[in-house]
Design an enzyme around this catalytic site. Structure first.
Site, PDB file in Angstrom:
ATOM      1  N   CYS A 128       0.916  -0.716  -0.233  1.00 32.49           N
ATOM      2  CA  CYS A 128       0.221  -0.049  -0.269  1.00 32.49           C
ATOM      3  C   CYS A 128       0.382   1.278   0.415  1.00 32.49           C
ATOM      4  CB  CYS A 128      -0.415   0.275   1.442  1.00 32.49           C
ATOM      5  SG  CYS A 128      -1.996   1.747   0.906  1.00 32.49           S
ATOM      6  N   THR A 191      -1.066  -0.129  -6.390  1.00 32.02           N
ATOM      7  CA  THR A 191      -1.100   0.935  -6.989  1.00 32.02           C
ATOM      8  C   THR A 191      -0.092   1.751  -7.329  1.00 32.02           C
ATOM      9  OG1 THR A 191      -1.756   2.170  -5.481  1.00 32.02           O
ATOM     10  CG2 THR A 191      -3.441   1.825  -6.629  1.00 32.02           C
TER      11      THR A 191
HETATM   12  C1  LIG Z   1     -10.373   3.071  -4.240  1.00 34.60           C
HETATM   13  C2  LIG Z   1      -9.151   1.862  -3.691  1.00 34.60           C
HETATM   14  C3  LIG Z   1      -8.571   1.215  -2.738  1.00 34.60           C
HETATM   15  C4  LIG Z   1      -7.399   0.071  -2.502  1.00 34.60           C
HETATM   16  N1  LIG Z   1      -7.678  -0.853  -1.589  1.00 34.60           N
HETATM   17  C5  LIG Z   1      -6.487  -1.690  -1.548  1.00 34.60           C
HETATM   18  C6  LIG Z   1      -6.714  -2.609  -0.185  1.00 34.60           C
HETATM   19  O1  LIG Z   1      -7.217  -2.240   0.788  1.00 34.60           O
HETATM   20  N2  LIG Z   1      -5.082  -3.713  -0.001  1.00 34.60           N
HETATM   21  C7  LIG Z   1      -4.752  -3.582  -1.406  1.00 34.60           C
HETATM   22  O2  LIG Z   1      -3.763  -4.860  -1.223  1.00 34.60           O
HETATM   23  N3  LIG Z   1      -5.417  -2.991  -2.766  1.00 34.60           N
HETATM   24  C8  LIG Z   1      -5.835  -1.519  -2.651  1.00 34.60           C
HETATM   25  N4  LIG Z   1      -5.764  -1.269  -3.727  1.00 34.60           N
HETATM   26  C9  LIG Z   1      -5.643  -1.172  -5.249  1.00 34.60           C
HETATM   27  C10 LIG Z   1      -6.340  -2.571  -5.934  1.00 34.60           C
HETATM   28  O3  LIG Z   1      -6.624  -3.847  -5.535  1.00 34.60           O
HETATM   29  C11 LIG Z   1      -5.595  -3.069  -7.187  1.00 34.60           C
HETATM   30  O4  LIG Z   1      -4.558  -3.656  -6.635  1.00 34.60           O
HETATM   31  C12 LIG Z   1      -4.957  -1.777  -7.873  1.00 34.60           C
HETATM   32  O5  LIG Z   1      -6.172  -0.423  -8.160  1.00 34.60           O
HETATM   33  C13 LIG Z   1      -4.894  -2.230  -9.792  1.00 34.60           C
HETATM   34  O6  LIG Z   1      -5.941  -2.582 -10.293  1.00 34.60           O
HETATM   35  P1  LIG Z   1      -6.864  -1.780 -11.024  1.00 34.60           P
HETATM   36  O7  LIG Z   1      -6.423  -0.856 -12.143  1.00 34.60           O
HETATM   37  O8  LIG Z   1      -8.165  -2.999 -11.225  1.00 34.60           O
HETATM   38  O9  LIG Z   1      -7.825  -0.924 -10.078  1.00 34.60           O
HETATM   39  C14 LIG Z   1      -6.850  -0.549  -3.758  1.00 34.60           C
HETATM   40  C15 LIG Z   1      -7.017   0.203  -4.743  1.00 34.60           C
HETATM   41  C16 LIG Z   1      -7.710   1.198  -5.523  1.00 34.60           C
HETATM   42  C17 LIG Z   1      -8.541   2.097  -6.272  1.00 34.60           C
END
Ligand SMILES: Cc1cc2nc3c(=O)[nH]c(=O)nc-3n(C[C@H](O)[C@H](O)[C@H](O)COP(=O)(O)O)c2cc1C
Length: 304
Positions: A128, A191
């Protein structure tokens, strides 16, 4: 459409990603929870966390920037109210995302979750970018990652998935360290550290100043990382980053993923995960794919 990873059998390879699907139960009237391969809960910590101050979510070109700061109800409330409510969906695969500030925190959360029923696997969030201690600090340091994964694996009663940060020099190396320390699978990517500035006020748009970039903007980079990691480890990979269409999911499978996770897409369309289950199935039927597992690592590189 069935896939097996880390000893768990999923009806299909589409998984809702952590932090974008609440604790699962909030989506019960929107998505058929048992129709998904699995879903990953918001990161759970030992104590409840309030997260960062707003604004903590903003839209960017082809994606979004968040600095939620791991707001969650804490492990006790999660078990008592969220996990218990999910009992009415016995065929849903619940993967619990775990977060801690110290190794002891991670161990304590997993020990507590070990006593609860209705969990398919743990996903260790070592990636994170939005908290000032723990999280990415573990995922970006080889020694800390090795120690953390080894300690959690030693006490874990369930398959252990390690979720890796893309904010490192070599994500494949971090995957290798996770594998040799006992991880049953790796998920990538979390991210990308990023920021946005309002030129009128000259201030950062996020209170936290920086945040994590997700969505279609990151897809090509995430895909390259899955490709590199698939050549470095034998354990299965859960690939993610900007998946919106069935073809996006197929790209990740071809690059080496066994299953995929879908995050930001659920913000634009809360039914995105279930739509992708159906979309991937009809894509496979249209392309005469008998088993979706045949797509994993099936990338063909033309000879020069
Ligand atoms: C609003 C938000 C909250 C997130 N919270 C977590 C989290 O609590 N734990 C985690 O491992 N990843 C978290 N992520 C990351 C996502 O699980 C994912 O790895 C990342 O967004 C990339 O995938 P995507 O492009 O499909 O969103 C979060 C992402 C977003 C957008």
């Amino acid at each position: 459409m069935q896939v097996t990873l880390a000893g768990i059998t999923l009806a299909n390879p589409i998984i809702a990603a952590s932090g974008t699907f609440g604790y699962g139960i909030e989506f019960e009237e929107i998505v058929s929870l048992e129709a998904l391969g699995a879903f990953v809960t918001k990161g759970i910590s030992l104590q409840p966390m309030e997260g960062n101050r707003a604004p903590r979510l903003i839209q960017t070109a082809a994606g979004m920037l968040n600095a939620i700061g791991l707001q969650n109800v804490g492990v006790e409330d999660f078990i008592a109210t969220k996990l218990s409510a999910l009992k009415k969906y016995p065929r849903a695969n619940v993967i619990v995302n775990v977060f801690g500030y110290t190794v002891g925190d991670y161990v304590a959360v997993v020990e507590r979750l070990n006593q609860a029923e209705g969990i398919a696997a743990y996903e260790l969030n070592v990636s994170c970018p939005n908290v000032h201690a723990g999280g990415m600090a573990f995922g970006s340091d080889c020694g800390s990652l090795e120690y953390l994964v080894g300690r959690v694996k030693a006490i874990s009663k369930r398959p252990l998935i390690v979720k890796l940060s893309p904010n490192v020099t070599s994500i494949a190396q971090m995957a290798q360290i996770s594998e040799s320390s006992g991880a049953d699978a790796v998920s990538l990517v979390n991210t990308f550290m990023a920021m946005s500035i309002d030129v009128e006020t000259r201030q950062p748009r996020l209170t936290n100043i920086t945040g994590g970039l997700s969505g279609p903007a990151i897809k090509p980079i995430a895909l390259r990382m899955v490709y590199e990691t698939a050549r470095a480890v034998k354990i299965p990979i859960l690939g993610m980053g900007g998946i919106i269409t069935p073809e996006d999911a197929v790209e990740f499978l071809l690059a080496g993923a066994t299953a995929v996770q879908v995050g930001t897409a659920s913000y634009a369309d809360p039914r995105a995960t279930e739509r992708l289950v159906k979309g991937l199935e009809s894509w496979c039927r249209g392309h005469h794919i008998e088993s979706v597992t045949s797509l994993t690592k099936a990338l063909e590189i033309p000879k020069p």
